[in-house]
Design an enzyme around this catalytic site. Structure first.
Site, PDB file in Angstrom:
ATOM      1  N   PRO A  33       0.833  -1.217   0.000  1.00 29.84           N
ATOM      2  CA  PRO A  33       0.000   0.000   0.000  1.00 29.84           C
ATOM      3  C   PRO A  33       0.866   1.264   0.000  1.00 29.84           C
ATOM      4  O   PRO A  33       1.819   1.354   0.766  1.00 29.84           O
ATOM      5  CB  PRO A  33      -0.785  -0.124   1.306  1.00 29.84           C
ATOM      6  CG  PRO A  33      -0.785  -1.579   1.620  1.00 29.84           C
ATOM      7  CD  PRO A  33       0.515  -2.102   1.100  1.00 29.84           C
ATOM      8  N   GLU A  34       0.528   2.208  -0.850  1.00 33.70           N
ATOM      9  CA  GLU A  34       1.310   3.444  -0.923  1.00 33.70           C
ATOM     10  C   GLU A  34       0.533   4.562  -0.234  1.00 33.70           C
ATOM     11  O   GLU A  34      -0.564   4.355   0.280  1.00 33.70           O
ATOM     12  CB  GLU A  34       1.645   3.753  -2.386  1.00 33.70           C
ATOM     13  CG  GLU A  34       2.328   2.539  -3.029  1.00 33.70           C
ATOM     14  CD  GLU A  34       3.198   2.855  -4.220  1.00 33.70           C
ATOM     15  OE1 GLU A  34       3.531   4.030  -4.442  1.00 33.70           O
ATOM     16  OE2 GLU A  34       3.569   1.911  -4.931  1.00 33.70           O
ATOM     17  N   LYS A  82       2.989   6.648   5.217  1.00 32.41           N
ATOM     18  CA  LYS A  82       2.280   5.367   5.209  1.00 32.41           C
ATOM     19  C   LYS A  82       1.887   4.915   6.611  1.00 32.41           C
ATOM     20  O   LYS A  82       1.489   3.771   6.802  1.00 32.41           O
ATOM     21  CB  LYS A  82       3.151   4.322   4.521  1.00 32.41           C
ATOM     22  CG  LYS A  82       3.495   4.689   3.074  1.00 32.41           C
ATOM     23  CD  LYS A  82       4.096   3.505   2.372  1.00 32.41           C
ATOM     24  CE  LYS A  82       5.229   3.910   1.474  1.00 32.41           C
ATOM     25  NZ  LYS A  82       5.958   2.739   0.960  1.00 32.41           N
ATOM     26  N   ASN A 194       6.681   1.960  -4.500  1.00 24.30           N
ATOM     27  CA  ASN A 194       7.329   1.524  -5.732  1.00 24.30           C
ATOM     28  C   ASN A 194       6.538   1.865  -6.995  1.00 24.30           C
ATOM     29  O   ASN A 194       7.122   2.210  -8.023  1.00 24.30           O
ATOM     30  CB  ASN A 194       7.567   0.013  -5.642  1.00 24.30           C
ATOM     31  CG  ASN A 194       8.663  -0.449  -6.573  1.00 24.30           C
ATOM     32  OD1 ASN A 194       9.452   0.351  -7.055  1.00 24.30           O
ATOM     33  ND2 ASN A 194       8.699  -1.740  -6.833  1.00 24.30           N
ATOM     34  N   ARG A 279      13.898  -3.642  -4.431  1.00 22.54           N
ATOM     35  CA  ARG A 279      12.588  -3.624  -5.083  1.00 22.54           C
ATOM     36  C   ARG A 279      12.826  -3.851  -6.568  1.00 22.54           C
ATOM     37  O   ARG A 279      13.833  -3.421  -7.105  1.00 22.54           O
ATOM     38  CB  ARG A 279      11.918  -2.263  -4.932  1.00 22.54           C
ATOM     39  CG  ARG A 279      11.781  -1.791  -3.520  1.00 22.54           C
ATOM     40  CD  ARG A 279      10.658  -2.507  -2.784  1.00 22.54           C
ATOM     41  NE  ARG A 279      10.418  -1.831  -1.521  1.00 22.54           N
ATOM     42  CZ  ARG A 279       9.597  -0.804  -1.372  1.00 22.54           C
ATOM     43  NH1 ARG A 279       8.958  -0.317  -2.400  1.00 22.54           N
ATOM     44  NH2 ARG A 279       9.433  -0.257  -0.193  1.00 22.54           N
TER      45      ARG A 279
END
Ligand code: ZN
Length: 289
Positions: A33-34, A82, A194, A279
């Protein structure tokens, strides 16, 4: 990559008229989740909890297993990057973070919460219960000490105190660092994950490996990121292309091996980041340098 999804919140919730909205709708691209999803989660928790007295709290994490916040009124839930902060009138903050797999579900207080073994926290009033699943962080701290939890964060891209210049200053402080890594460091910018980082770099024609010091227009890059997050915060899912259709929502994220939407070159992917924090980065070697 795009067939799955993660959303910060699942199931029905009050206040947006879509109680039947499904978590399994496949609307969010796979990934952590961003900031946009966390912002929306905060708003939904706020709608269900703020201004109401907690009738029950159930912390299913060892450190706070005996904590009981019942009788306290929730004053608000806000996001910082976040992180989620739920505050009470007793000067207490419940700090949670979704990390990789976490989500919150809001449901009527009288309904039994499903998925018991995945529940980490329940906060309930006599109308609603907010059920936190697989939360990566659950802690209670004095509201006065919130800085301990979120003080390291850079400017919050969706916060009321968003500070573009400070974000740029923090990014520039390490000019040799690859821009793809620097954008994901929450000490620089709070809220970018990401998907947004990958898409921002494509839209600005920048390789993820370009050193920060060689990014000609850092301001434009950061402004673009803020606009993208802001434009996505009200919806369950990230769209950077303008198309809501499945498989058309991103330029390069999740599209390695497929042709670039602009030039047809095959999108590449590689890992980036410090050991343990790598990532997968996708980029078009023709459009980005
Ligand atoms: Zn291209």
């Amino acid at each position: 990559m795009v067939s799955g999804h993660r959303t910060g919140i699942a199931g029905g919730w009050p206040g947006d008229g879509s109680v039947a909205r499904s978590y399994e709708g496949g609307r969010r691209l796979a990934g952590v989740p961003e900031g946009d999803a966390v912002w929306l989660t905060a708003r939904r928790l706020h709608t269900a909890l703020a201004g109401r007295v907690l009738t029950r709290s159930d912390f299913r994490v060892p450190r706070f297993a005996t904590a009981d916040l019942s009788g306290q009124a929730v004053t608000e839930t806000v996001s910082r990057g976040k992180h989620l902060l739920t505050r009470t009138d007793a000067g207490i903050t419940v700090h949670t973070h979704l990390r990789m797999d976490g989500s919150w579900r809001v449901q009527p207080a009288a309904e039994r919460a499903s998925g018991g073994h995945r529940i980490r926290l329940i906060l309930a009033n006599d109308t609603w219960q907010a059920v936190g699943y697989l939360l990566g962080v659950v802690e209670i701290l004095p509201t006065a000490d919130e800085q301990r939890a979120v003080g390291h964060l850079g400017p919050d891209m969706l916060g009321p105190d968003w500070d573009q210049a400070e974000a740029e200053r923090r990014l520039r402080a390490d000019p040799a660092r690859p821009i793809g890594e620097a954008l994901l460091d929450q000490r620089n910018l709070a809220g970018v994950g990401n998907i947004f980082a990958t898409e921002m770099l494509f839209l600005r024609g920048l390789s993820p490996w370009r050193p920060v010091g060689e990014v000609a227009d850092l301001r434009a890059l950061v402004e673009l990121g803020q606009r993208l997050l802001d434009a996505n915060k009200e919806r369950d899912g990230i769209v950077t292309t303008g198309s809501q259709r499945r498989g058309e929502r991103t330029w390069v994220y999740g599209r390695a091996g497929q042709p670039c939407r602009r030039c047809g070159t095959t999108i590449r992917k590689a890992e980036q980041g410090d050991p343990g924090e790598e990532r997968v980065r996708a980029w078009c070697p023709h459009c980005q340098d």
